[in-house]
Design an enzyme around this catalytic site. Structure first.
Site, PDB file in Angstrom:
ATOM      1  CB  SER A 153     -19.149  24.289 -46.353  1.00 54.08           C
ATOM      2  OG  SER A 153     -18.787  23.267 -45.289  1.00 54.08           O
TER       3      SER A 153
ATOM      4  CD  GLU B  13     -22.265  16.304 -47.839  1.00 55.61           C
ATOM      5  OE1 GLU B  13     -23.795  16.605 -47.606  1.00 55.61           O
ATOM      6  OE2 GLU B  13     -21.575  17.213 -47.155  1.00 55.61           O
TER       7      GLU B  13
END
Lengths: 384, 424
Positions: free
Chosen positions: B178, B261
């Site tokens: 990403s 995360e």
């Protein structure tokens, strides 16, 4: 017991509440273990009077949440939740929910000092058993549709008399005092009727959950005492439902956690294909799903109790309780069923406790109307 | 001494009032048919529009940083403010009352995950070089973790790093990275010793993405846009001082990133997609489609809302614990699972209410626009650790269930690859 203990210890409970939880858990382990529950559930009264009075005398559980002015300790709903979680976990068969949660809350909410003074000290001491019913057209809890099943009319010599049938009343056969929401000319009215009132016929019913008793009450020209103002029971009932559904959610979380712990322990113990079944992802993921449901229900029940205690100024007790009732009802039912699945054949036997939790889960889910009622109740609370 | 909370609030308010506009109207005021009807989770903008949004995001982060709000919990030595998580929570809740640019492109991966990893494992001069630049809005960082053959089984990365004097030479392919197409810096997990067990032969490197041999190719997603990329590394020379942690101890470094995360992904509630699960918005959706009195739709709405509200209670309680100093444990994975489930359920609910106007764009406000969210939802169950991996974590680390037998964490990595191939 690794599962539940870890998740319980990790929460933000105060030392005081942890001590209360431990005291109740120890008491129930000693006085109301599975063997004791099974004995009581086939008995006539449906609860152990000795255990009930010890709960009051040794632990003061019946008085915990009640107002100080009437013999209570005003400990708050979060404390009550801790107690109910432990009772739900142990499947304690006792008139606690009917007397301390339903009836006492109605007495407090009605703001009738005379009635509160007459009944609350006994409820707090465990010496008076009371219950509350708001029977609708089907005799079960009135969900807002149709008429109330019991009607009040003026008696010849003054006062009120009741006629009708309250079809499904929690602990209705053993209660000393029965509070009812009835249809009076002024509107829904809260009244009380002694268990031995004239014209009152009580019939104990076969129940889905043998650890929770219900009775059908028929009233024929039965004299009753008005509690609060005639026609003023609507708001009282709404308040009772908020408290009762939040309290029930705590009890459901306790039961659901017991199912999760039992299933987890079994998945570690049971060996098939040469390995513990809990090492198979099909089983492991089922248990992870159960954990997620229990955690979610726990969060909802905690929130509802905290909001009732006024600890969250942003919270709305009507919304938080309605959310908790839905989430905890569905979590408990699902987890109770999955507990049986993880156990396989042994989980389907009468001797295994899994079915008792399954019975309690469904009985609790439907107590106040079930999915047909609780979804609409939440929407009503948020104005949709 | 950290600044008193009351003084801090005054300072934040002063900053925000000077640099941003306060939002008008609460969440309850939904004007159906007015304004933007798009409900996006991933970007579907054209590259030039997206590039402009990235520039705006960087500028806002720079403004925050220059005024002392760019890195509240970071150490002052590296441009942080040295304050507590509580201050950060307070700042976030105050900033949410203002119209400010979305800084997700910097914050989610770079500042949320890579920054803490550099801080924990980087050498002094590397921290000096990158941390102020990252939190100052100049450098966007990304992960270079997953590979075509190492997805859920991340410890099986094959990208090679070979030492040559003071440098390491990297070769391999990364994927699902990403924001790499906007990033200047990547954190790469590389195989440095295939003769050790798979978790013990990995080393972590910071890679300057402008180095020769780095080739970033955007991947188009099923939702139409391109938020993630393939990154090819061909003879990329990385200085040894850009290594994080010890040689072959990169798995520990990766765990720092992954922990951050899961905390980030589970904590999301706002954003444009938040609207999809907001009750006033859904009520108007039902009203506009004449379904407000339909019992089945009402029941689903209530059930959806109950699940969503309970998940919010859970996050709020976790925040309260965090404020009391209790770090989230593995049970935080529940929050991530529920987030994916709830948003997915909401997207399908809205689609069912809208009906056939979702399958073809009639131009009607608030109908076809739901396709964007709907087409984003499958990713929610995959990114940041798949649902299946999250459930393994919950079952093994919270419930204490046994690990899958037959997963070899002892043999040399080289042999694992060989035996898997020969048995296939």
């Amino acid at each position: 017991m690794s599962a539940g203990d870890e998740t319980t210890v990790a929460d933000a409970d105060s030392e005081e509440l942890l001590a209360l939880r431990e005291a109740v858990r120890d008491f129930l382990a000693a006085r109301s273990d599975e063997a004791a529950v099974r004995e009581v559930m086939i008995g006539e009264r449906g609860y152990d009077e000795k255990v009930w009075s010890q709960m009051a005398e040794q632990l003061g559980l019946q008085s915990l949440v009640l107002p100080e002015a009437h013999g209570g300790d005003d400990a708050g709903f979060v404390a009550l939740s801790v107690v109910l979680e432990e009772m739900g976990r142990a499947l304690l068969p006792a008139p606690f929910f009917s007397s301390v949660v339903l009836a006492a809350t109605a007495l407090v909410a009605a703001g009738d000092d005379e009635a509160a003074g007459r009944l609350l000290p006994g409820i707090a001491a465990g010496t008076t058993l009371a219950t509350l019913a708001a029977p609708g057209p089907d005799g079960a809890w009135h969900t807002g549709e149709g008429a109330l099943a019991v009607a009040a009319s003026p008696a010849d010599g003054g006062g009120l008399v009741l006629d009708g049938t309250a079809g499904i009343v929690l602990d209705g056969a053993t209660a000393d005092e029965i509070l009812l929401v009835v249809a009076a000319p002024e509107g829904p009215t809260l009244v009380s009727v002694p268990g031995d009132a004239s014209g009152l016929t009580r019939t104990a019913l076969r129940t889905l959950d043998p650890t929770r008793r219900f009775a059908s009450l028929t009233l024929a020209q039965t004299p009753a005492t008005v509690i609060g103002q005639p026609g003023a029971a609507g708001p009282v009932l709404a308040q009772v439902l908020d408290v009762a559904t939040a309290a029930l959610a705590a009890e459901q979380v306790g039961g659901a956690r017991a199912c999760l712990e039992t299933a987890t322990a079994y998945a570690k113990d049971r060996v098939q294909f040469g390995r513990q079944i809990g090492s198979f992802q099909a089983v492991k993921h089922k248990l992870a799903d159960m954990l997620a449901r229990v955690q979610l229900a726990d969060a909802a029940a905690r929130e509802a109790a905290a909001v009732l205690d006024g600890a969250d100024p942003e919270g709305d007790p009507g919304v938080a309780s309605a959310v908790a009732h839905i989430v905890a009802s569905e979590a408990y039912m699902s987890v109770a069923a999955e507990n049986i699945q993880v156990h396989g054949g042994i989980g389907f036997t009468w001797e295994h406790p899994a079915h008792l939790y399954f019975r309690r889960a469904k009985s609790s889910q439907l107590l106040f109307g079930g999915p047909n009622a609780y979804h609409e109740r939440l929407l009503a609370r948020v104005g949709i | 001494m950290p600044i008193e909370l009351d003084d801090f609030i005054t300072e934040v308010r002063g900053f925000l009032d000077a640099h941003a506009t306060r939002r008008t109207g609460g969440a309850g005021d939904v004007q159906w048919g007015v304004g933007e009807d798009r409900i996006t989770y991933f970007s579907t903008e054209a590259p030039e529009v997206e590039a402009k949004a990235v520039a705006v995001a960087k500028a806002w982060q720079r403004t925050r940083y220059e005024n002392g709000f760019g890195w509240l919990t970071g150490p002052t030595d590296f441009g942080g403010r040295g304050l507590t998580t509580v201050h950060e929570l307070v700042y976030d809740s105050l900033e949410a009352e203002y119209d400010v640019p979305d800084t997700g492109v910097l914050a989610v991966v770079g500042l949320g995950m890579i920054g803490p990893t550099i801080l924990a494992h980087g050498q002094e001069k590397i921290k000096q070089r990158y941390l102020p630049a990252m939190y100052g809005g100049d450098v966007i960082a990304c992960q270079l973790f997953s590979e075509p053959a190492a997805g859920s089984d991340l410890a099986s990365v094959e990208t090679k790093a070979v030492r040559e004097g003071d440098e390491w030479v990297l070769n391999g392919q990364k994927v699902w990275t990403s924001v790499a197409h906007h990033a200047q810096l990547g954190l790469a997990l590389c195989r440095t010793d295939p003769d050790r067990p798979k978790h013990r032969g990995i080393t972590a490197f910071l890679v300057d993405l402008s180095l020769p041999g780095v080739d970033i190719r955007p991947l188009r997603q099923m939702s139409g846009g391109a938020d993630f990329n393939e990154v090819f590394l061909t003879d990329v020379h990385v200085p040894d001082d850009h290594r994080l942690g010890e040689v072959n101890d990169g798995w520990r470094v990766a765990l720092t990133t992954l922990m951050n995360e899961r905390a980030t992904v589970g904590g999301e509630t706002g954003g444009p997609a938040g609207r999809a699960v907001s009750l006033p918005f859904l009520r108007e959706l039902l009203r506009a489609n004449g379904r407000l009195d339909d019992p089945a739709t009402r029941r689903e709405l209530a059930s959806l809302y109950a699940g969503q509200a309970a998940a919010e209670y859970m996050n709020r309680q976790a925040l309260r614990k965090l404020r009391a100093g209790v770090q989230p444990g593995p049970e935080a994975s529940v929050s991530k699972l529920l987030y994916a489930q709830n948003l997915t359920r909401a997207a399908h609910f809205a689609a069912d209410v809208v009906g056939p106007k979702l399958i073809a764009d009639t131009g009607e406000w608030g109908t076809f626009s739901w396709t964007e969210l709907l087409l984003s939802t499958p990713a929610l169950r995959i990114l940041g650790g798949t649902e299946e991996i999250m459930k393994n974590i919950l079952a093994e680390r919270v419930l204490g269930l046994p690990k899958e037998p037959g997963i070899d964490t002892k043999s040399p990595f080289r042999e694992l690859r060989r035996s898997a191939r020969s048995s296939a």
